[in-house]
Design an enzyme around this catalytic site. Structure first.
Site, PDB file in Angstrom:
ATOM      1  N   LYS A  91       2.934   7.747   4.666  1.00 42.95           N
ATOM      2  CA  LYS A  91       1.547   8.184   4.823  1.00 42.95           C
ATOM      3  C   LYS A  91       1.537   9.280   5.866  1.00 42.95           C
ATOM      4  O   LYS A  91       2.388   9.308   6.744  1.00 42.95           O
ATOM      5  CB  LYS A  91       0.673   7.023   5.311  1.00 42.95           C
ATOM      6  CG  LYS A  91      -0.766   7.156   4.927  1.00 42.95           C
ATOM      7  CD  LYS A  91      -1.012   6.704   3.505  1.00 42.95           C
ATOM      8  CE  LYS A  91      -2.428   6.958   3.064  1.00 42.95           C
ATOM      9  NZ  LYS A  91      -2.719   6.270   1.794  1.00 42.95           N
ATOM     10  N   ASP A 115      -5.885  11.458   0.157  1.00 49.77           N
ATOM     11  CA  ASP A 115      -6.445  10.211   0.689  1.00 49.77           C
ATOM     12  C   ASP A 115      -7.819  10.642   1.221  1.00 49.77           C
ATOM     13  O   ASP A 115      -8.344  11.680   0.807  1.00 49.77           O
ATOM     14  CB  ASP A 115      -5.529   9.628   1.791  1.00 49.77           C
ATOM     15  CG  ASP A 115      -5.889   8.186   2.175  1.00 49.77           C
ATOM     16  OD1 ASP A 115      -5.533   7.272   1.419  1.00 49.77           O
ATOM     17  OD2 ASP A 115      -6.549   7.974   3.207  1.00 49.77           O
TER      18      ASP A 115
HETATM   19  O1  2IT Z   1      -3.668   4.874  -0.592  1.00 45.65           O
HETATM   20  C1  2IT Z   1      -3.142   5.375  -1.599  1.00 45.65           C
HETATM   21  O2  2IT Z   1      -2.476   4.706  -2.400  1.00 45.65           O
HETATM   22  C2  2IT Z   1      -3.333   6.804  -1.817  1.00 45.65           C
HETATM   23  N1  2IT Z   1      -4.006   7.454  -1.021  1.00 45.65           N
HETATM   24  C3  2IT Z   1      -2.695   7.477  -3.000  1.00 45.65           C
HETATM   25  C4  2IT Z   1      -1.270   7.813  -2.672  1.00 45.65           C
HETATM   26  C5  2IT Z   1      -0.563   8.637  -3.714  1.00 45.65           C
HETATM   27  O3  2IT Z   1       0.566   9.038  -3.417  1.00 45.65           O
HETATM   28  O4  2IT Z   1      -1.096   8.878  -4.800  1.00 45.65           O
END
Ligand code: 2IT
Length: 444
Positions: A124, A164
């Site tokens: 993340k 996100d």
């Molecule tokens: O919290 C999540 O799963 C997302 N923000 C999507 C992450 C993604 O790589 O599609």
């Protein structure tokens, strides 16, 4: 492994990282029994290794606003675990972003991605930059400055970010553009891209659609159906939009939306053009939901309050972490709620989760419910790697299949008499896959 001992050590090592500690605590307590049936895990210190990220990248992001003034934000990427695939997970731009929040999100992402059945590790990233009230040009310059530092740590087989909170199609476009320029390659190093340059059909809808496919199965398992039910939704961003769209399509009536300013109660239901209006409201960049009630006279805006006081059959937190607390959970149950599904990551406080589990409520955690978003990102990676694109029907069929598989894993590992503990199911299933991969790869 003794979960309480590991937690004490972590609390001493990372004081004040409350979201991170909350996410780890929830997982450790629910896997403790299963873990201790595997002495080989203990010997290899799997849990001690799994709770710490592989690495944390932190950097400053200087940029100029439209008046020429220089701002300095913080940028991060937490590459949590790549035992089962390249690092994968979104980027969040919000004033509240800090290391604790990104570590919790990266940790959760590792298990969520394991549940999707696709080969993706967990990561993340983000910044405390707030896009609220910023011009397009400012957002572009910020994204470029952010990428100038991060790009060297990414790659289609290394680390693949996505959106996100605060990072939608526009931001992914600017971030990917800069990545492409600096790396001199056009690869699937971001997901959530525009359809013209490698994006997948249905990725914008996928988190909300997947969540409703999951809720449909939860209800079916308990002999119920979504059709005719009243649904309470919080948030009004991309995830809420997809959830409202699919809930409505499945015959339910969504009667609340919310923002940082309060919530709107729409007894007529958020349907038809009101669903499209959600996108317009979001695109205004103001981050307030009040204008909805100015535009639609049948709706009422209730400032400074949370939507969970409205009696509903299904409650779907779709905004952000810890948005539903113990008092909210008590009120929902007192009002006869039949199902609560976290669509946001860790949408419920620890006290709310404990209460719902003790009451054996039909409740499922974000890492299972919202996994359709990252799963469809995984499908975007596959399409990019094959240099082709699938139809919306094909992506939707795969999303259905994946959500079903996640639900099956939750039931398999979380069955508790005639109910299902979805928190335990999701945590144990995700954990076992990552643990086995780490065991096979040695002490790293
Ligand atoms: O919290 C999540 O799963 C997302 N923000 C999507 C992450 C993604 O790589 O599609």
């Amino acid at each position: 492994m003794k979960a309480n001992e590991i937690m004490s050590a972590l609390e001493a090592k990372h004081p004040g990282e409350k979201e991170y500690l909350q996410a780890v605590r929830e997982v450790l307590y629910s896997i403790e029994d299963v873990y201790n049936e595997h002495p080989e895990f203990e010997k290899a210190k799997i849990v001690e290794r799994m709770v710490e990220p592989d690495r944390v990248l932190a950097f400053r992001v200087p940029w100029r606003d439209d008046r020429g003034e220089v701002h300095v934000n913080l940028g991060y990427r937490v590459q949590f675990n790549n035992a089962i695939g390249p690092y994968k997970g979104g980027i969040r731009f919000h004033a509240s972003v800090n290391l604790s929040i990104l570590k919790f999100l990266g940790f959760e992402q590792t298990f969520k991605n394991a549940l999707t059945t696709l080969p993706m590790g967990g990561a993340k990233g983000g910044s405390d930059f707030s896009p609220r009230g910023r011009s397009d040009a400012e957002v572009m310059r910020f994204c470029q400055a952010f990428m100038l530092e991060l790009w060297r740590h990414l790659g289609p087989d290394v680390d693949v970010p996505a959106g996100d909170i605060g990072v939608g199609g526009r931001e992914v476009g600017y971030l990917f553009g800069m990545y492409k320029k600096l790396s001199h390659e056009h690869t699937g190093t971001f997901t959530g891209k525009g359809m013209e340059f490698g994006g997948s059909l249905l990725r914008p809808e996928a988190t909300g659609y997947g969540a409703l496919y999951f809720v449909h199965q939860m209800l079916a398992g308990a002999g119920m159906d979504l059709s005719g039910m009243r649904v309470g939704v919080s948030g009004f961003g991309n995830v809420a939009w997809g959830a409202v769209k699919k809930a409505t399509e499945l015959g339910a009536k969504v009667i609340t939306l919310s923002g940082p300013d309060g919530y709107v109660y729409d007894p007529a239901g958020v349907s038809g053009e009101k669903i499209d209006y959600m996108l317009e409201l979001r695109a205004s960049g103001e981050d307030i939901v009040a204008p909805y009630a100015e535009r639609y006279a049948e709706a009422e805006f209730r400032p400074g309050r949370k939507p969970w006081e409205v009696p509903v059959d299904v409650a779907l937190p779709c905004a952000t972490q810890n948005e539903l607390d113990l008092a909210d959970a008590e009120q929902l149950l007192a009002n006869g709620v039949k199902c609560i599904a976290e669509v946001s990551n860790m949408g419920c406080t620890a006290e709310a989760v404990d209460y719902l589990l003790a009451r054996k409520a039909l409740f499922a955690p974000g890492k299972a419910v919202n996994a359709g978003g990252v799963a469809t990102s995984g499908l975007e990676m596959s399409q990019n790697a094959m240099h082709l694109s699938w139809s919306a029907e094909e992506v939707d069929a795969r999303l259905h299949q994946i959500m079903s598989a996640i639900h099956d894993q939750c039931v398999r590992f979380g069955r508790d008499g005639d109910t299902v503990n979805y928190v335990k199911g999701a945590n144990v299933a995700g954990f076992m896959k990552v643990a086995r991969a780490m065991m096979a790869q040695g002490v790293l």
